[in-house]
Design a protein around this motif. Structure first.
Motif, PDB file in Angstrom:
ATOM      1  N   UNK A   1      54.682  42.290  45.477  1.00 56.24           N
ATOM      2  CA  UNK A   1      54.263  43.689  45.554  1.00 56.24           C
ATOM      3  C   UNK A   1      53.088  43.811  46.507  1.00 56.24           C
ATOM      4  N   UNK A   2      53.366  43.738  47.795  1.00 53.06           N
ATOM      5  CA  UNK A   2      52.301  43.924  48.753  1.00 53.06           C
ATOM      6  C   UNK A   2      51.370  42.738  48.836  1.00 53.06           C
ATOM      7  N   UNK A   3      50.494  42.787  49.824  1.00 55.57           N
ATOM      8  CA  UNK A   3      49.551  41.697  50.048  1.00 55.57           C
ATOM      9  C   UNK A   3      48.290  41.897  49.222  1.00 55.57           C
ATOM     10  N   UNK A   4      47.527  40.817  49.061  1.00 57.11           N
ATOM     11  CA  UNK A   4      46.368  40.842  48.177  1.00 57.11           C
ATOM     12  C   UNK A   4      45.260  39.981  48.778  1.00 57.11           C
ATOM     13  N   UNK A   5      44.064  40.561  48.912  1.00 59.15           N
ATOM     14  CA  UNK A   5      42.897  39.842  49.436  1.00 59.15           C
ATOM     15  C   UNK A   5      41.820  39.720  48.366  1.00 59.15           C
ATOM     16  N   UNK A   6      41.333  38.503  48.159  1.00 54.73           N
ATOM     17  CA  UNK A   6      40.081  38.293  47.442  1.00 54.73           C
ATOM     18  C   UNK A   6      38.999  38.103  48.495  1.00 54.73           C
ATOM     19  N   UNK A   7      38.034  39.010  48.550  1.00 52.89           N
ATOM     20  CA  UNK A   7      36.916  38.916  49.481  1.00 52.89           C
ATOM     21  C   UNK A   7      35.697  38.431  48.703  1.00 52.89           C
ATOM     22  N   UNK A  96      45.295  34.294  35.037  1.00 53.79           N
ATOM     23  CA  UNK A  96      46.319  35.332  35.101  1.00 53.79           C
ATOM     24  C   UNK A  96      45.760  36.668  35.603  1.00 53.79           C
ATOM     25  N   UNK A  97      44.592  36.653  36.259  1.00 59.66           N
ATOM     26  CA  UNK A  97      44.031  37.902  36.793  1.00 59.66           C
ATOM     27  C   UNK A  97      45.035  38.600  37.703  1.00 59.66           C
ATOM     28  N   UNK A  98      45.480  37.924  38.751  1.00 57.71           N
ATOM     29  CA  UNK A  98      46.339  38.556  39.742  1.00 57.71           C
ATOM     30  C   UNK A  98      47.688  38.948  39.142  1.00 57.71           C
ATOM     31  N   UNK A  99      48.228  38.103  38.328  1.00 57.99           N
ATOM     32  CA  UNK A  99      49.499  38.418  37.660  1.00 57.99           C
ATOM     33  C   UNK A  99      49.379  39.698  36.840  1.00 57.99           C
ATOM     34  N   UNK A 100      48.274  39.838  36.110  1.00 57.54           N
ATOM     35  CA  UNK A 100      48.059  41.017  35.268  1.00 57.54           C
ATOM     36  C   UNK A 100      47.870  42.270  36.108  1.00 57.54           C
ATOM     37  N   UNK A 101      47.051  42.168  37.144  1.00 64.67           N
ATOM     38  CA  UNK A 101      46.780  43.338  37.986  1.00 64.67           C
ATOM     39  C   UNK A 101      48.036  43.786  38.722  1.00 64.67           C
ATOM     40  N   UNK A 102      48.831  42.835  39.199  1.00 63.95           N
ATOM     41  CA  UNK A 102      50.075  43.225  39.878  1.00 63.95           C
ATOM     42  C   UNK A 102      50.995  44.012  38.936  1.00 63.95           C
ATOM     43  N   UNK A 103      51.030  43.629  37.678  1.00 68.83           N
ATOM     44  CA  UNK A 103      51.857  44.357  36.709  1.00 68.83           C
ATOM     45  C   UNK A 103      51.343  45.788  36.533  1.00 68.83           C
ATOM     46  N   UNK A 104      50.031  45.955  36.499  1.00 71.67           N
ATOM     47  CA  UNK A 104      49.451  47.296  36.376  1.00 71.67           C
ATOM     48  C   UNK A 104      49.778  48.128  37.609  1.00 71.67           C
ATOM     49  N   UNK A 203      41.143  59.489  44.725  1.00 72.88           N
ATOM     50  CA  UNK A 203      41.680  58.258  44.148  1.00 72.88           C
ATOM     51  C   UNK A 203      41.561  58.276  42.628  1.00 72.88           C
ATOM     52  N   UNK A 204      42.450  57.524  41.968  1.00 71.77           N
ATOM     53  CA  UNK A 204      42.487  57.445  40.514  1.00 71.77           C
ATOM     54  C   UNK A 204      42.285  55.998  40.064  1.00 71.77           C
ATOM     55  N   UNK A 205      41.923  55.833  38.811  1.00 75.48           N
ATOM     56  CA  UNK A 205      41.653  54.498  38.270  1.00 75.48           C
ATOM     57  C   UNK A 205      42.433  54.269  36.987  1.00 75.48           C
ATOM     58  N   UNK A 206      42.989  53.059  36.855  1.00 75.12           N
ATOM     59  CA  UNK A 206      43.552  52.597  35.582  1.00 75.12           C
ATOM     60  C   UNK A 206      42.540  51.683  34.922  1.00 75.12           C
ATOM     61  N   UNK A 207      42.229  51.952  33.656  1.00 77.36           N
ATOM     62  CA  UNK A 207      41.360  51.083  32.856  1.00 77.36           C
ATOM     63  C   UNK A 207      42.237  50.329  31.877  1.00 77.36           C
ATOM     64  N   UNK A 208      42.147  49.007  31.948  1.00 76.03           N
ATOM     65  CA  UNK A 208      43.003  48.166  31.117  1.00 76.03           C
ATOM     66  C   UNK A 208      42.198  47.569  29.968  1.00 76.03           C
ATOM     67  N   UNK A 209      42.561  47.912  28.767  1.00 79.75           N
ATOM     68  CA  UNK A 209      41.882  47.369  27.598  1.00 79.75           C
ATOM     69  C   UNK A 209      42.718  46.359  26.839  1.00 79.75           C
TER      70      UNK A 209
END
Length: 303
Positions: A1-7, A96-104, A203-209
């Motif tokens: 799902x698209x590219x991803x950069x950790x800066x 699992x940070x990236x895996x979780x965020x990609x799902x969101x 822009x909008x934000x998703x908050x994951x609890x």
């Protein structure tokens, strides 16, 4: 799902930076790029990165020290991906940070920001439960069960009342981030200013609890803590909140304007710093902290 950069804007402790890098490389989802922008001068660092031998990692050292804001701006400018994280050089990702965020992101196409689940650790890596984070959680953060979508004046008023976000953990939509970038003139509130600017841009934000995927390191000798005791961060705060209150009023967001004028979270922080400034005999800091904590209420009549 698209590219991803950790800066990763880097300046400071070498060992903690190396742990941060290892936590990125340990992601279960291995489709990403890590870009480290070194604003320091430790001689062993370039060789360590060369020894990683990982094509996903790009290491750059600034020719001269840029400082916090300029180095963060450079991170944004050098990002290329659809989604970007600007993590702290002493923070840690769970695998699992990236895996979780990609799902969101898959569940919320086009979302501008994702605030994932965070736990706070101290300088030694132990889970910390200090007053600052308790106040964030119980006084200012929205009560989220599962995942929540927030935007516009609702979220602007919430973070201006008390900034409960953990900026280094947030995933940003790359094109929006690069279009807005960090404002000049702020070193402590640059994160809050960026979020509000993005909200103004729609822009909008998703908050994951639901899942903790990020470890945010808080320790007393951080740049923001040093500035807090001296009171200098609150001089910056007064300048920012005054300007943003006028902007919110002009936009027709009265609740956000009132939250900026009252700035409860910032005033509470100043009160918490007062004993330390008194104990150190920092007279200028005491005056600045007291003014910020007690005088802000006089501005609350409007909005």
């Amino acid at each position: 799902m698209g590219s991803f950069d950790f800066m990763l804007p880097y300046y400071g402790d070498v060992g903690q930076m190396q742990d941060a890098v290892r936590s990125v490389l340990a992601q279960t989802d291995r489709d990403f790029r890590l870009v480290v922008i070194d604003d320091g001068g430790e001689p062993e660092v370039p060789g360590w990165f060369e020894g990683l031998g990982d094509p996903r990692v790009r290491y750059l050292r600034n020719e001269r020290n840029l400082g916090i804001t300029k180095n963060f701006q450079k991170c944004v400018e050098l990002s290329e991906a659809d989604h970007v994280v600007i993590m702290g050089c002493d923070d840690l990702l769970r695998p699992h940070y990236l895996e979780t965020v990609r799902a969101i992101l898959g569940a919320h196409p086009g979302i501008g920001m994702v605030q994932p689940g965070v736990e706070v650790i101290d300088g030694s890596g132990r889970v910390a439960r200090g007053l600052t984070d308790a106040a964030k959680r119980w006084m200012f953060a929205p009560r989220v069960k599962g995942r929540a979508l927030m935007a516009g004046e609702e979220l602007a008023a919430s973070v201006l009342r008390g900034n409960w976000l953990y900026f280094p953990s947030i995933t940003w939509r790359g094109p929006a981030l690069r279009r807005v970038n960090f404002r000049d003139g702020y070193s402590v509130l640059l994160d809050l200013a960026l979020v509000v600017d993005l909200l103004e841009a729609g822009e909008r934000m998703v908050i994951d609890g639901t899942t903790t995927v990020f470890q945010y390191r808080r320790h007393a000798d951080s740049e923001s803590s040093v500035q807090a005791v001296s009171g200098t961060r609150f001089t910056e705060s007064e300048r920012y909140f005054s300007a943003v209150a006028e902007r919110m009023e002009a936009r027709g967001w009265p609740r956000a304007a009132r939250a900026a004028r009252l700035r409860y979270g910032s005033r509470l922080h100043a009160l918490r710093m007062l004993p330390g400034a008194l104990g150190r005999g920092h007279r200028a800091g005491v005056r600045t902290l007291a003014r910020h904590a007690f005088a802000a209420g006089r501005a609350s009549g409007r909005g």
